[in-house]
Write an enzyme that holds these catalytic residues in place. Structure first.
Site, PDB file in Angstrom:
ATOM      1  N   VAL A   1       0.848  -1.195   0.000  1.00  0.00           N
ATOM      2  CA  VAL A   1       0.000   0.000   0.000  1.00  0.00           C
ATOM      3  C   VAL A   1       0.882   1.243   0.000  1.00  0.00           C
ATOM      4  O   VAL A   1       1.886   1.311   0.726  1.00  0.00           O
ATOM      5  CB  VAL A   1      -0.948   0.001   1.220  1.00  0.00           C
ATOM      6  CG1 VAL A   1      -1.645   1.351   1.389  1.00  0.00           C
ATOM      7  CG2 VAL A   1      -1.981  -1.104   1.087  1.00  0.00           C
TER       8      VAL A   1
ATOM      9  N   GLY B   1      -2.157  15.897  11.233  1.00  0.00           N
ATOM     10  CA  GLY B   1      -2.694  15.386  12.485  1.00  0.00           C
ATOM     11  C   GLY B   1      -3.730  16.291  13.101  1.00  0.00           C
ATOM     12  O   GLY B   1      -3.714  17.511  12.905  1.00  0.00           O
TER      13      GLY B   1
ATOM     14  N   ASP C   1      -4.465  11.945   9.791  1.00  0.00           N
ATOM     15  CA  ASP C   1      -4.293  11.040  10.925  1.00  0.00           C
ATOM     16  C   ASP C   1      -5.181  11.492  12.081  1.00  0.00           C
ATOM     17  O   ASP C   1      -5.077  12.620  12.561  1.00  0.00           O
ATOM     18  CB  ASP C   1      -2.830  11.037  11.378  1.00  0.00           C
ATOM     19  CG  ASP C   1      -2.630  10.252  12.657  1.00  0.00           C
ATOM     20  OD1 ASP C   1      -2.720   9.012  12.608  1.00  0.00           O
ATOM     21  OD2 ASP C   1      -2.390  10.872  13.715  1.00  0.00           O
TER      22      ASP C   1
ATOM     23  N   TYR D   1      -9.503  10.885  20.132  1.00  0.00           N
ATOM     24  CA  TYR D   1      -9.440  12.331  19.901  1.00  0.00           C
ATOM     25  C   TYR D   1     -10.831  12.962  19.897  1.00  0.00           C
ATOM     26  O   TYR D   1     -10.962  14.177  20.058  1.00  0.00           O
ATOM     27  CB  TYR D   1      -8.769  12.654  18.561  1.00  0.00           C
ATOM     28  CG  TYR D   1      -7.337  12.230  18.411  1.00  0.00           C
ATOM     29  CD1 TYR D   1      -6.597  11.721  19.482  1.00  0.00           C
ATOM     30  CD2 TYR D   1      -6.705  12.325  17.173  1.00  0.00           C
ATOM     31  CE1 TYR D   1      -5.285  11.328  19.312  1.00  0.00           C
ATOM     32  CE2 TYR D   1      -5.389  11.931  17.004  1.00  0.00           C
ATOM     33  CZ  TYR D   1      -4.683  11.419  18.068  1.00  0.00           C
ATOM     34  OH  TYR D   1      -3.380  11.028  17.894  1.00  0.00           O
TER      35      TYR D   1
ATOM     36  N   LYS E   1      -7.075   5.288  14.871  1.00  0.00           N
ATOM     37  CA  LYS E   1      -6.534   4.400  15.900  1.00  0.00           C
ATOM     38  C   LYS E   1      -7.640   3.864  16.799  1.00  0.00           C
ATOM     39  O   LYS E   1      -8.582   4.585  17.136  1.00  0.00           O
ATOM     40  CB  LYS E   1      -5.514   5.158  16.765  1.00  0.00           C
ATOM     41  CG  LYS E   1      -4.457   5.885  15.974  1.00  0.00           C
ATOM     42  CD  LYS E   1      -3.575   6.747  16.876  1.00  0.00           C
ATOM     43  CE  LYS E   1      -2.717   7.689  16.055  1.00  0.00           C
ATOM     44  NZ  LYS E   1      -3.503   8.783  15.437  1.00  0.00           N
TER      45      LYS E   1
ATOM     46  N   HIS F   1      -3.691   2.036  19.409  1.00  0.00           N
ATOM     47  CA  HIS F   1      -3.175   3.305  19.910  1.00  0.00           C
ATOM     48  C   HIS F   1      -2.066   3.141  20.951  1.00  0.00           C
ATOM     49  O   HIS F   1      -1.179   3.990  21.055  1.00  0.00           O
ATOM     50  CB  HIS F   1      -4.318   4.112  20.513  1.00  0.00           C
ATOM     51  CG  HIS F   1      -4.097   5.584  20.504  1.00  0.00           C
ATOM     52  ND1 HIS F   1      -5.079   6.486  20.226  1.00  0.00           N
ATOM     53  CD2 HIS F   1      -2.985   6.334  20.729  1.00  0.00           C
ATOM     54  CE1 HIS F   1      -4.597   7.726  20.286  1.00  0.00           C
ATOM     55  NE2 HIS F   1      -3.320   7.642  20.589  1.00  0.00           N
TER      56      HIS F   1
END
Length: 296
Positions: free
Chosen positions: A12, A20, A45, A50, A75, A108
């Site tokens: 990939v 981020g 990302d 979050y 994550k 994570h």
């Protein structure tokens, strides 16, 4: 300017410089992502913990880009570790992002005090990969011993290990272990000039006032942040800078039009202090934080 691409160990292709959104509030995330994509970023990302995956998806849609043009990385948080739980964590993330497939899904934290659940979570990632619900899988904050144990007991070598990495904390042993296993090193806090975690790093020196970095920046007519990002990219790493300020978002992307010399790279390498700016993956069990990921 054109981003550099990196080929992961399963073939990939991933843009090396990502954008981020850690600690970006939901209110500002969609606009920041839209700005980043219009600037030229093609790699975003985020993470379940979050709390802004939904807004990341909104920003991608606002950009007008086709889904295939944006590499999405997110994550799984430790509260969703375990085989069935992690399969459901994918469903939650995909629903919030409003996508059918995630390009890179990673664990994570290693959560070493409950590593059986960590390995079960990774086996779920392997299932998601086999079902083509994700294009690649990986880990974050894994030390060499965590990585070795995971690889010994699972079938797919992680494509990426995202770790704290900047000129003051280079984690050379982790980078060497990643390279040994064919795992790409990805840097969070790639600039290292911001305190990301309350309780860690309040007394450290900021890279953004480092005289060596300043001298190199002056030679190239660049900022210290741009020099640090270029340092990552030239050494074959992926880097994930973060900002919600349009000018800084653009500045962080302007790193493809100059090159550091071998001497300059060595000078930056020599700045390593061995001191973390963020939490040690072995010292605090993230499960104890009591964070759970909502369904919506």
């Amino acid at each position: 300017m054109t981003n550099i691409s990196l080929k992961l160990n399963n073939g990939v292709v991933m843009p090396s410089l990502g954008f981020g959104v850690f600690q970006s509030s939901p209110e500002e995330t969609a606009a920041a992502v839209e700005t980043a994509l219009k600037t030229g970023y093609r790699h975003i990302d985020t993470a379940a913990v979050y709390g802004n995956e939904r807004q990341v998806g909104e920003g991608i849609r606002r950009s007008g880009l086709e889904r295939s043009q944006v590499f999405i990385e997110t994550k799984v948080w430790v509260s969703d570790y375990g085989y069935d739980q992690t399969l459901h964590a994918f469903d939650k993330a995909a629903d919030k992002l409003r996508v059918e497939q995630i390009d890179l899904l990673i664990l994570h934290q290693p959560a070493p005090k409950g590593f059986d659940a960590t390995m079960a979570a990774y086996r779920a990632l392997e299932t998601l990969l086999a079902e083509r619900k994700v294009r690649s899988i990986g880990v974050s904050n894994f030390m060499p011993r965590h990585l070795a144990r995971l690889i010994e007991h699972t079938g797919v070598v992680p494509a990426v290990n995202q770790i704290e990495l900047h000129p003051y904390f280079t984690q050379s042993e982790v980078q060497q272990a990643n390279a040994q296993y064919g795992v790409l090193t990805q840097a969070w806090s790639p600039i290292g000039g911001i305190t990301f975690y309350p309780g860690w790093g309040e007394h450290r020196r900021s890279t953004l006032s480092d005289p060596v970095l300043g001298e190199i920046a002056d030679v190239h007519g660049k900022t210290l942040a741009q020099v640090m990002l270029r340092w990552h990219l030239q050494q074959g790493r992926s880097a994930i800078p973060k900002s919600t300020t349009p000018a800084r978002i653009a500045e962080n992307f302007e790193v493809f039009d100059f090159e550091l010399s071998a001497e300059e790279t060595a000078r930056i390498d020599a700045l390593d202090t061995g001191v973390r700016h963020g939490p040690d993956p072995d010292e605090r069990d993230p499960i104890s934080l009591g964070i759970t990921i909502p369904e919506a």
